[in-house]
Motif scaffolding. Structure first.
Motif, PDB file in Angstrom:
ATOM      1  N   LYS A  23      48.926  27.816  34.038  1.00  0.00           N
ATOM      2  CA  LYS A  23      47.831  28.786  33.979  1.00  0.00           C
ATOM      3  C   LYS A  23      46.691  28.493  34.955  1.00  0.00           C
ATOM      4  CE  LYS A  23      47.172  31.528  29.935  1.00  0.00           C
ATOM      5  NZ  LYS A  23      46.459  31.739  28.674  1.00  0.00           N
ATOM      6  N   ASP A  24      46.293  27.218  35.010  1.00  0.00           N
ATOM      7  CA  ASP A  24      45.163  26.859  35.868  1.00  0.00           C
ATOM      8  C   ASP A  24      45.512  27.076  37.336  1.00  0.00           C
ATOM      9  OD1 ASP A  24      43.911  26.183  33.580  1.00  0.00           O
ATOM     10  OD2 ASP A  24      44.037  23.995  33.868  1.00  0.00           O
ATOM     11  N   GLY A  25      46.733  26.692  37.700  1.00  0.00           N
ATOM     12  CA  GLY A  25      47.184  26.872  39.077  1.00  0.00           C
ATOM     13  C   GLY A  25      47.222  28.343  39.443  1.00  0.00           C
ATOM     14  N   ILE A  26      47.672  29.180  38.505  1.00  0.00           N
ATOM     15  CA  ILE A  26      47.754  30.623  38.763  1.00  0.00           C
ATOM     16  C   ILE A  26      46.347  31.188  38.991  1.00  0.00           C
ATOM     17  CG2 ILE A  26      48.324  32.859  37.704  1.00  0.00           C
ATOM     18  CD1 ILE A  26      50.729  31.440  36.355  1.00  0.00           C
ATOM     19  N   ALA A  27      45.399  30.779  38.127  1.00  0.00           N
ATOM     20  CA  ALA A  27      44.019  31.260  38.268  1.00  0.00           C
ATOM     21  C   ALA A  27      43.445  30.823  39.619  1.00  0.00           C
ATOM     22  CB  ALA A  27      43.158  30.720  37.129  1.00  0.00           C
ATOM     23  N   GLU A  28      43.740  29.602  39.995  1.00  0.00           N
ATOM     24  CA  GLU A  28      43.277  29.063  41.272  1.00  0.00           C
ATOM     25  C   GLU A  28      43.835  29.888  42.447  1.00  0.00           C
ATOM     26  OE1 GLU A  28      44.523  24.957  42.640  1.00  0.00           O
ATOM     27  OE2 GLU A  28      43.415  24.519  40.768  1.00  0.00           O
ATOM     28  N   ASP A  29      45.124  30.204  42.361  1.00  0.00           N
ATOM     29  CA  ASP A  29      45.763  30.949  43.444  1.00  0.00           C
ATOM     30  C   ASP A  29      45.234  32.369  43.526  1.00  0.00           C
ATOM     31  OD1 ASP A  29      47.135  28.761  44.174  1.00  0.00           O
ATOM     32  OD2 ASP A  29      49.083  29.393  43.412  1.00  0.00           O
ATOM     33  N   LEU A  30      44.928  32.968  42.361  1.00  0.00           N
ATOM     34  CA  LEU A  30      44.338  34.311  42.383  1.00  0.00           C
ATOM     35  C   LEU A  30      43.018  34.270  43.152  1.00  0.00           C
ATOM     36  CD1 LEU A  30      44.974  35.768  38.802  1.00  0.00           C
ATOM     37  CD2 LEU A  30      45.746  36.755  40.967  1.00  0.00           C
ATOM     38  N   GLU A  31      42.195  33.263  42.860  1.00  0.00           N
ATOM     39  CA  GLU A  31      40.904  33.138  43.545  1.00  0.00           C
ATOM     40  C   GLU A  31      41.094  32.972  45.055  1.00  0.00           C
ATOM     41  OE1 GLU A  31      37.868  33.705  42.590  1.00  0.00           O
ATOM     42  OE2 GLU A  31      38.628  34.190  40.588  1.00  0.00           O
ATOM     43  N   ARG A  32      42.086  32.174  45.405  1.00  0.00           N
ATOM     44  CA  ARG A  32      42.368  31.927  46.816  1.00  0.00           C
ATOM     45  C   ARG A  32      42.754  33.245  47.522  1.00  0.00           C
ATOM     46  NH1 ARG A  32      46.940  29.836  49.649  1.00  0.00           N
ATOM     47  NH2 ARG A  32      48.194  30.038  47.773  1.00  0.00           N
ATOM     48  N   ILE A  33      43.544  34.059  46.814  1.00  0.00           N
ATOM     49  CA  ILE A  33      43.983  35.328  47.389  1.00  0.00           C
ATOM     50  C   ILE A  33      42.814  36.318  47.482  1.00  0.00           C
ATOM     51  CG2 ILE A  33      45.417  37.355  46.844  1.00  0.00           C
ATOM     52  CD1 ILE A  33      47.524  35.098  45.974  1.00  0.00           C
ATOM     53  N   TYR A  34      41.921  36.287  46.489  1.00  0.00           N
ATOM     54  CA  TYR A  34      40.732  37.158  46.570  1.00  0.00           C
ATOM     55  C   TYR A  34      39.886  36.765  47.776  1.00  0.00           C
ATOM     56  CZ  TYR A  34      41.843  38.149  41.671  1.00  0.00           C
ATOM     57  OH  TYR A  34      42.466  38.493  40.502  1.00  0.00           O
ATOM     58  N   GLY A  35      39.822  35.455  48.034  1.00  0.00           N
ATOM     59  CA  GLY A  35      39.062  34.975  49.186  1.00  0.00           C
ATOM     60  C   GLY A  35      39.682  35.447  50.490  1.00  0.00           C
ATOM     61  N   MET A  36      40.995  35.475  50.499  1.00  0.00           N
ATOM     62  CA  MET A  36      41.721  35.872  51.695  1.00  0.00           C
ATOM     63  C   MET A  36      41.654  37.376  51.927  1.00  0.00           C
ATOM     64  SD  MET A  36      45.681  34.802  52.248  1.00  0.00           S
ATOM     65  CE  MET A  36      45.652  33.103  52.592  1.00  0.00           C
ATOM     66  N   PHE A  37      41.725  38.137  50.841  1.00  0.00           N
ATOM     67  CA  PHE A  37      41.728  39.605  50.930  1.00  0.00           C
ATOM     68  C   PHE A  37      40.607  40.181  50.048  1.00  0.00           C
ATOM     69  CE2 PHE A  37      46.365  38.357  50.753  1.00  0.00           C
ATOM     70  CZ  PHE A  37      46.626  38.492  52.106  1.00  0.00           C
ATOM     71  N   PRO A  38      39.362  40.150  50.534  1.00  0.00           N
ATOM     72  CA  PRO A  38      38.244  40.646  49.714  1.00  0.00           C
ATOM     73  C   PRO A  38      38.440  42.103  49.274  1.00  0.00           C
ATOM     74  CG  PRO A  38      37.445  39.557  51.714  1.00  0.00           C
ATOM     75  CD  PRO A  38      38.933  39.640  51.838  1.00  0.00           C
ATOM     76  N   ARG A  39      39.125  42.892  50.078  1.00  0.00           N
ATOM     77  CA  ARG A  39      39.329  44.295  49.698  1.00  0.00           C
ATOM     78  C   ARG A  39      40.219  44.428  48.491  1.00  0.00           C
ATOM     79  NH1 ARG A  39      39.485  47.861  54.986  1.00  0.00           N
ATOM     80  NH2 ARG A  39      40.779  49.170  53.642  1.00  0.00           N
ATOM     81  N   VAL A  40      41.106  43.484  48.323  1.00  0.00           N
ATOM     82  CA  VAL A  40      41.977  43.487  47.157  1.00  0.00           C
ATOM     83  C   VAL A  40      41.148  43.191  45.911  1.00  0.00           C
ATOM     84  CG1 VAL A  40      43.838  42.189  46.035  1.00  0.00           C
ATOM     85  CG2 VAL A  40      44.083  42.922  48.410  1.00  0.00           C
ATOM     86  N   LYS A  41      40.233  42.245  46.044  1.00  0.00           N
ATOM     87  CA  LYS A  41      39.397  41.856  44.907  1.00  0.00           C
ATOM     88  C   LYS A  41      38.569  43.032  44.404  1.00  0.00           C
ATOM     89  CE  LYS A  41      36.294  38.433  43.117  1.00  0.00           C
ATOM     90  NZ  LYS A  41      35.327  37.367  43.351  1.00  0.00           N
ATOM     91  N   GLU A  42      38.122  43.893  45.331  1.00  0.00           N
ATOM     92  CA  GLU A  42      37.308  45.046  44.923  1.00  0.00           C
ATOM     93  C   GLU A  42      38.118  46.100  44.175  1.00  0.00           C
ATOM     94  OE1 GLU A  42      35.790  46.510  48.621  1.00  0.00           O
ATOM     95  OE2 GLU A  42      34.790  44.588  49.040  1.00  0.00           O
ATOM     96  N   ARG A  43      39.461  45.970  44.206  1.00  0.00           N
ATOM     97  CA  ARG A  43      40.298  47.033  43.654  1.00  0.00           C
ATOM     98  C   ARG A  43      41.257  46.543  42.565  1.00  0.00           C
ATOM     99  NH1 ARG A  43      38.679  48.056  48.563  1.00  0.00           N
ATOM    100  NH2 ARG A  43      38.408  50.210  49.262  1.00  0.00           N
ATOM    101  N   LEU A  44      40.898  45.489  41.883  1.00  0.00           N
ATOM    102  CA  LEU A  44      41.834  44.849  40.960  1.00  0.00           C
ATOM    103  C   LEU A  44      42.351  45.758  39.844  1.00  0.00           C
ATOM    104  CD1 LEU A  44      40.350  41.272  40.607  1.00  0.00           C
ATOM    105  CD2 LEU A  44      42.378  42.021  41.856  1.00  0.00           C
ATOM    106  N   SER A  45      41.493  46.671  39.353  1.00  0.00           N
ATOM    107  CA  SER A  45      41.951  47.482  38.228  1.00  0.00           C
ATOM    108  C   SER A  45      42.528  48.823  38.677  1.00  0.00           C
ATOM    109  CB  SER A  45      40.801  47.695  37.245  1.00  0.00           C
ATOM    110  OG  SER A  45      39.717  48.242  37.959  1.00  0.00           O
ATOM    111  N   GLN A  46      42.503  49.058  39.979  1.00  0.00           N
ATOM    112  CA  GLN A  46      43.042  50.315  40.510  1.00  0.00           C
ATOM    113  C   GLN A  46      44.574  50.279  40.503  1.00  0.00           C
ATOM    114  OE1 GLN A  46      40.832  51.283  44.062  1.00  0.00           O
ATOM    115  NE2 GLN A  46      42.465  52.624  44.830  1.00  0.00           N
ATOM    116  N   ARG A  47      45.207  51.439  40.274  1.00  0.00           N
ATOM    117  CA  ARG A  47      46.664  51.477  40.351  1.00  0.00           C
ATOM    118  C   ARG A  47      47.115  51.225  41.785  1.00  0.00           C
ATOM    119  NH1 ARG A  47      49.528  56.057  36.628  1.00  0.00           N
ATOM    120  NH2 ARG A  47      48.442  55.527  34.688  1.00  0.00           N
ATOM    121  N   ALA A  48      48.133  50.401  41.931  1.00  0.00           N
ATOM    122  CA  ALA A  48      48.562  49.988  43.273  1.00  0.00           C
ATOM    123  C   ALA A  48      48.984  51.182  44.126  1.00  0.00           C
ATOM    124  CB  ALA A  48      49.691  48.977  43.167  1.00  0.00           C
ATOM    125  N   GLY A  49      49.573  52.203  43.483  1.00  0.00           N
ATOM    126  CA  GLY A  49      50.056  53.368  44.221  1.00  0.00           C
ATOM    127  C   GLY A  49      48.960  54.186  44.866  1.00  0.00           C
TER     128      GLY A  49
END
Ligand SMILES: Nc1ncnc2c1ncn2[C@@H]1O[C@H](COP(=O)(O)OP(=O)(O)O)[C@@H](O)[C@H]1O
Ligand SMILES: [Mg+2]
Length: 243
Positions: free
Chosen positions: A115-141
């Motif tokens: 769990k901790d590693g997964i949370a860490e990786d999510l943060e890392r990905i948000y850092g890499m793709f800030p636009r993704v972080k702004e749209r987390l609850s949006q439907r991917a389609g």
């Protein structure tokens, strides 16, 4: 040029594949070393996607060996290979369109339970793709093509791959986004992930790659450093649109 670790992460040894009676890959040998960026070029229907699917276990070769970290994995399922560090960003990204961006990312970690590693990786990905972080609850389609590409890359990174396979990552992206996309690929590569990328955009792919292979009707016809391939007159004529 990457200094090659003596042991390949991923190998094909004399691979042949068939779809029914049709012979696709013909005596293909490949090796991908830790941390390098390699591209696979070739015309339509030359067997590029089949190569990736065979590496991942979605297509079973008729002869030859698929080797992951020195282990023959021909009879191992895709999940086994993913757990050992190989994953793919598929052609056309294949997001779960009705699920949220966050759910798509989390699905990339479906074989993990740290769990901790997964949370860490999510943060890392948000850092890499800030636009993704702004749209987390949006439907991917409902995301744009470029944003979907970021989510697909983020989802693949959630399995903590050592080697990332990418099938035509710039296909379907607006020209302005193609360059951004290649920059993101370089960024992932800089973090130490080996990348094996199939591309139609030969010039751009070779400009960021260490090495490249060229497939022609299922046979490897060129295998060289990216610099040498960029200078190769035959390749320039065939794929780079300039003689
Ligand atoms: N599931 C399949 N069944 C039968 N033929 C297939 C299948 N997938 C691909 N092919 C055929 O195999 C050849 C190579 O396909 P592919 O590896 O997708 O090429 P590329 O990615 O280089 O365009 C093509 O002629 C394609 O039509
Ligand atoms: Mg393909």
């Amino acid at each position: 040029m990457t200094v090659l670790d003596p042991k390949p992460l991923l190998e094909f040894r004399n691979i042949n594949t068939h779809y029914g009676a049709v012979h696709i890959l013909k005596d293909v040998d490949l090796a991908i070393y830790p941390g390098e960026l390699v591209c696979l070029l070739g015309g339509n229907a030359s067997g590029k996607s089949t190569t990736l699917k065979t590496l991942l276990g979605m297509v079973t070769p008729t002869t030859g060996e698929v080797v992951l970290d020195g282990e023959v994995v021909n009879d191992k399922p895709t999940s086994y290979r993913v757990e050992r560090g190989i994953t793919m960003v598929p052609e056309n990204r294949r997001l779960f369109k009705r699920l949220s961006v966050k759910e798509n990312l989390e699905l990339g970690a479906y074989l993990r339970n740290d769990k901790d590693g997964i949370a860490e990786d999510l943060e890392r990905i948000y850092g890499m793709f800030p636009r993704v972080k702004e749209r987390l609850s949006q439907r991917a389609g409902t995301l744009s093509g470029g944003e979907q590409q970021m989510v697909a890359m983020g989802r693949a990174l959630m399995s903590r791959p050592r080697v990332l396979l990418m099938d035509e990552p710039s296909m379907g992206l607006a020209p302005a986004l193609v360059e951004t996309n290649f920059e993101l690929i370089q960024q992932i590569h800089k973090e130490g992930v080996a990348i094996f990328m199939v591309e139609q955009n030969a010039n751009m792919a070779l400009s960021i790659a260490d090495r490249g292979w060229v497939l022609q009707t299922g046979k490897v016809v060129l295998d060289d450093t990216a610099d040498a391939l960029l200078q190769n007159q035959d390749l320039r004529a065939a794929y780079l649109g300039q003689a």
